[in-house]
Enzyme design. Structure first.
Site, PDB file in Angstrom:
ATOM      1  N   HIS A  28     -11.593  42.853  65.060  1.00 10.13           N
ATOM      2  CA  HIS A  28     -10.409  42.323  64.358  1.00 10.13           C
ATOM      3  C   HIS A  28      -9.134  43.076  64.741  1.00 10.13           C
ATOM      4  O   HIS A  28      -8.160  42.443  65.190  1.00 10.13           O
ATOM      5  CB  HIS A  28     -10.640  42.348  62.857  1.00 10.13           C
ATOM      6  CG  HIS A  28      -9.439  41.971  62.052  1.00 10.13           C
ATOM      7  ND1 HIS A  28      -8.810  40.743  62.157  1.00 10.13           N
ATOM      8  CD2 HIS A  28      -8.725  42.677  61.122  1.00 10.13           C
ATOM      9  CE1 HIS A  28      -7.777  40.705  61.328  1.00 10.13           C
ATOM     10  NE2 HIS A  28      -7.704  41.868  60.695  1.00 10.13           N
ATOM     11  N   GLU A  41      -6.668  50.533  53.966  1.00  8.51           N
ATOM     12  CA  GLU A  41      -7.292  49.629  52.997  1.00  8.51           C
ATOM     13  C   GLU A  41      -8.815  49.697  53.020  1.00  8.51           C
ATOM     14  O   GLU A  41      -9.461  49.612  51.975  1.00  8.51           O
ATOM     15  CB  GLU A  41      -6.833  48.196  53.284  1.00  8.51           C
ATOM     16  CG  GLU A  41      -7.262  47.182  52.242  1.00  8.51           C
ATOM     17  CD  GLU A  41      -6.675  45.813  52.540  1.00  8.51           C
ATOM     18  OE1 GLU A  41      -7.313  44.820  52.175  1.00  8.51           O
ATOM     19  OE2 GLU A  41      -5.583  45.743  53.151  1.00  8.51           O
ATOM     20  N   ASP A  42      -9.406  49.870  54.205  1.00  4.19           N
ATOM     21  CA  ASP A  42     -10.858  49.727  54.342  1.00  4.19           C
ATOM     22  C   ASP A  42     -11.595  51.007  54.720  1.00  4.19           C
ATOM     23  O   ASP A  42     -12.814  50.972  54.927  1.00  4.19           O
ATOM     24  CB  ASP A  42     -11.172  48.650  55.401  1.00  4.19           C
ATOM     25  CG  ASP A  42     -10.690  47.274  54.966  1.00  4.19           C
ATOM     26  OD1 ASP A  42     -10.628  47.040  53.749  1.00  4.19           O
ATOM     27  OD2 ASP A  42     -10.369  46.450  55.838  1.00  4.19           O
TER      28      ASP A  42
END
Length: 724
Positions: A48, A76-77
């Site tokens: 991604h 975020e991840d």
């Protein structure tokens, strides 16, 4: 599959001296942090960020933007912190990654509030560095390209958000290529049957018409050479979404689809652009009203081009766009082509008129606290301005289609809007709800005693005007509610012989205010005036045992007065108000919400709590004061049937109405009312059905939409209904 080397090769084509070390470092860090993570497709997560970085390189952006594309999900991840990014990559990269990172869900009450705060954060970041939104668009574009791997409910939610927010953002930034792909991908997931039917119909028409694109392109090239004009001619089929949107606007079916081809001429200069337009109109008959000059009057997203639609010899209509190479670059890439990072310019400078809309957008949205109001207002602001009007002095104002003189008045100044009593358009007095047209000269008339009314909010289309009207109405409404709440609580205190003013003087109410989340006593009065807090529940906290023994004075008279203002009943109903047992509720007639769909409660004057569907136009059009909103939910008990009105647009063919009625009957659904109108080969049928819940409605709509000859099925709302 995109490799890191592909990104380096792409960047080298437009910037040979790029900082390869920065990109290598970002790639290695991203690979390490996302190690072991997989996407819904089962592929390694690193695919991604690699694709996002490649999309940014395809936009010809700088190394910093591409590095941010590689790193955009690490905050975020993963466990990476902003401080760690700043230490490794510098403040610039860290701020950009933070700008594209979603707000954490856990800090907010609802998904809606989380979404609103995420977009608010992105807007603020855009003002200081527009690369934030470019990375966000690249991120969304790749997510949309791989959306098929998500569950259906999630796919629809993401596609809706893309269609309502991200595609309009790309459009406002002039990024036509990304906007078109986002719309087509969203259309494919939101309306899969219509997408496949339309795609098949276009392919069939192309196969029947044969080499029509090549023939028209060859004819255009020949005419340009004949007139000694250098130009590049390309032909294409319009995007599926733009064709579908036009079919819906014109209420035509696939069989009536003709205008699906578009040609583009890239000329050397503006003079040649106008010469090409004249040549085309000499060759083919132009369609009246379809000639647009965006070169002389550019769109607010700095798009420039000449547009015309003509009809070829065999009756085949097609569109031709004519522009220079620089105009074409800006039309395709928009802000990505316009912005000059090499000059160190990353923010929207105050003197740059091209980004005036962005600064105004942030200023207007910054005052809106309610998340639903913010999101709906943002969607309105993102749609393109298409109507150009003039002041008597010749100043140009651009508005969305449907804007009225009231929108014009509020664009001039808030006070001019508040005091507007009338308007002259092209020298003639017109009603304030009159839609403005291109080229109108508008003069606003004001009066010293004029103030906004609630009906005004229905007359305007710009969020600025609506926000200003609502702000004035809410302030007036809150003042009245504060006064009413103060009187109610003082009467209740007098009834129990509580010295209310003494409690205020001794700061004895601080605990009550803190418990209810109020910063000021006026906020407590306002909620009592709105009916959200009971005056008795507040006063009883200060009633002594001795006062309780004596009992309240004039209880019957006071209770009657209170009930006249706010009816506290607990009649059997399918709705319950969270945290309250004594508030009467009723289903708003404008939308008749169904069990299973999201609902919103709104405290009305003298009638209890009106319960609306969250999709009701009265809610979505920002007609309501957020202070009067109250949380409601469906109770376990349900009414057996609810009335829902549907509107069907159909081909006017024999037997189609019988098939509609038969389909409804087979679904064990009663028709309470039916009315049909026909004309121009179309038939419109209004149906009132007895529906049990939202799933029942969705099944009925799907079954009707699947019938051959049915063009559209819409749920109708009565937006004129006023429940306040």
């Amino acid at each position: 599959m995109i490799r890191f080397e592909d990104i380096l090769d792409k960047v080298e084509t437009y910037k040979p001296d790029f900082d390869e070390e920065l990109l290598q470092k970002a790639y290695i860090f991203s690979a390490r942090e996302h190690k072991g993570q997989v996407r819904s497709s089962g592929e390694p997560y690193l695919i991604h960020p690699l694709n996002v970085a490649y999309i940014l390189a395809d936009m010809r952006l700088d190394e910093t933007s591409i590095a941010v594309g590689l790193l955009h999900d690490v905050l975020e991840d993963t466990l990476t912190t902003k401080e760690k990014l700043e230490e490794l990559f510098g403040e610039d990269v860290a701020d950009l990654v933070d700008g594209v990172t979603k707000i954490s869900r856990y800090a907010y009450v609802s998904k809606e509030e989380q979404q609103a705060e995420t977009f608010r954060k992105m807007l603020l970041a855009m003002v200081s560095d527009l690369r934030v939104v470019l990375v966000k668009l690249a991120d969304r574009l790749h997510n949309m390209r791989t959306l098929q791997f998500l569950p259906e409910e999630k796919r629809i939610a993401v596609a809706n958000e893309t269609m309502e927010i991200y595609a309009p953002i790309a459009n406002r930034l002039g990024m036509g290529r990304i906007k078109g792909e986002l719309e087509d991908l969203s259309f494919r997931h939101l309306h899969p049957r219509e997408y496949e039917d339309l795609k098949g119909a276009v392919e069939e028409k192309l196969s029947v018409s044969g080499d029509v694109v090549d023939r028209i392109r060859a004819t255009l090239n020949g005419k340009l050479r004949e007139n000694e004009i250098e130009g590049e001619v390309t032909g294409r089929v319009k995007s599926m979404y733009s064709i579908w949107s036009k079919m819906r606007r014109q209420e035509i079916d696939i069989g009536q689809l003709y205008d699906y081809l578009a040609f583009r001429i890239i000329a050397n200069n503006v003079k040649d652009c106008y010469a090409c337009l004249g040549i085309i109109h000499q060759m083919w008959r132009p369609v009246p009203g379809r000639i647009k000059d965006y070169i002389a009057m550019p769109k607010p997203n700095f798009y420039q081009s000449l547009h015309t639609t003509v009809v070829a010899e065999r009756g085949q209509p097609f569109e031709v766009q004519i522009r220079t190479r620089d105009m074409d670059l800006i039309a395709e890439q928009g802000i990505a082509a316009h912005w000059k990072y090499k000059e160190g310019r990353v923010g929207a400078s105050s003197e740059d008129a091209n980004f005036l809309w962005l600064r105004q957008l942030v200023e207007w949205q910054n005052d809106i606290k309610d998340p639903r109001v913010f999101m709906n207002s943002l969607k309105i602001d993102l749609y393109p301005d298409e109507v150009y009007t003039f002041t008597p002095k010749g100043d140009v104002f651009a508005f969305p289609r449907g804007a009225t003189p009231l929108d014009f008045a509020y664009r001039i100044h808030t006070d001019v809007g508040h005091r507007c009593v009338g308007a002259r358009v092209n020298g003639k007095l017109v009603p304030l709800r009159t839609p403005l047209k291109n080229g109108d000269i508008v003069e606003i008339l004001t009066g010293t005693t004029q103030t906004p009314s609630r009906e005004w909010a229905n007359m305007v289309v710009t969020s600025r005007a609506r926000h200003k009207i609502r702000h004035w109405l809410n302030a007036e409404q809150k003042n009245r509610s504060i006064e009413l709440g103060r009187k109610l609580i003082e009467k209740e205190a007098k009834k129990y012989r509580v010295q209310w003013r003494k409690l205020i003087a001794e700061n004895a109410l601080d605990g009550v205010l803190t418990e209810h989340g109020f910063g000021r006593l006026e906020d407590l009065y306002a909620d009592i005036g709105y009916g959200k807090v009971s005056a008795r529940s507040i006063v009883e906290r200060f009633v002594t045992d001795e006062q309780k023994e004596k009992g309240p004075t004039d209880e019957g008279v006071i209770q009657a007065a209170v009930r006249k203002i706010f009816p506290f009943t607990s009649a059997a109903t399918a709705i319950k108000v969270k945290g309250y047992d004594d508030l009467m509720t009723y289903l708003a007639k404008c939308c008749n919400p169904l069990p299973g769909e999201r609902i919103v409660g709104y405290v009305t004057r003298g009638k209890g709590v009106a319960v609306h569907s969250a999709n009701c136009p009265n809610v979505k059009n920002l007609m309501f004061n957020p202070d009067r909103e109250i949380a409601v939910e469906w109770a376990d008990q349900r009414q057996s049937q609810y009335f829902v009105e549907l509107e069907l647009l159909m081909e006017d063919r024999q037997g189609i109405l019988a098939r509609v009625v038969s389909t409804i009957a087979n679904l064990k659904t009663n028709i309470r009312q039916m009315e049909t109108r026909a004309g121009d080969g179309k038939a419109t049928t209004d149906l009132v059905l007895e529906i049990a819940d939202l799933k029942h409605l969705e099944k009925v709509v799907r079954s009707l939409a699947a019938l051959e000859g049915v063009l559209r099925v819409d749920r109708k709302y009565n937006i004129r209904q006023n429940t306040a």
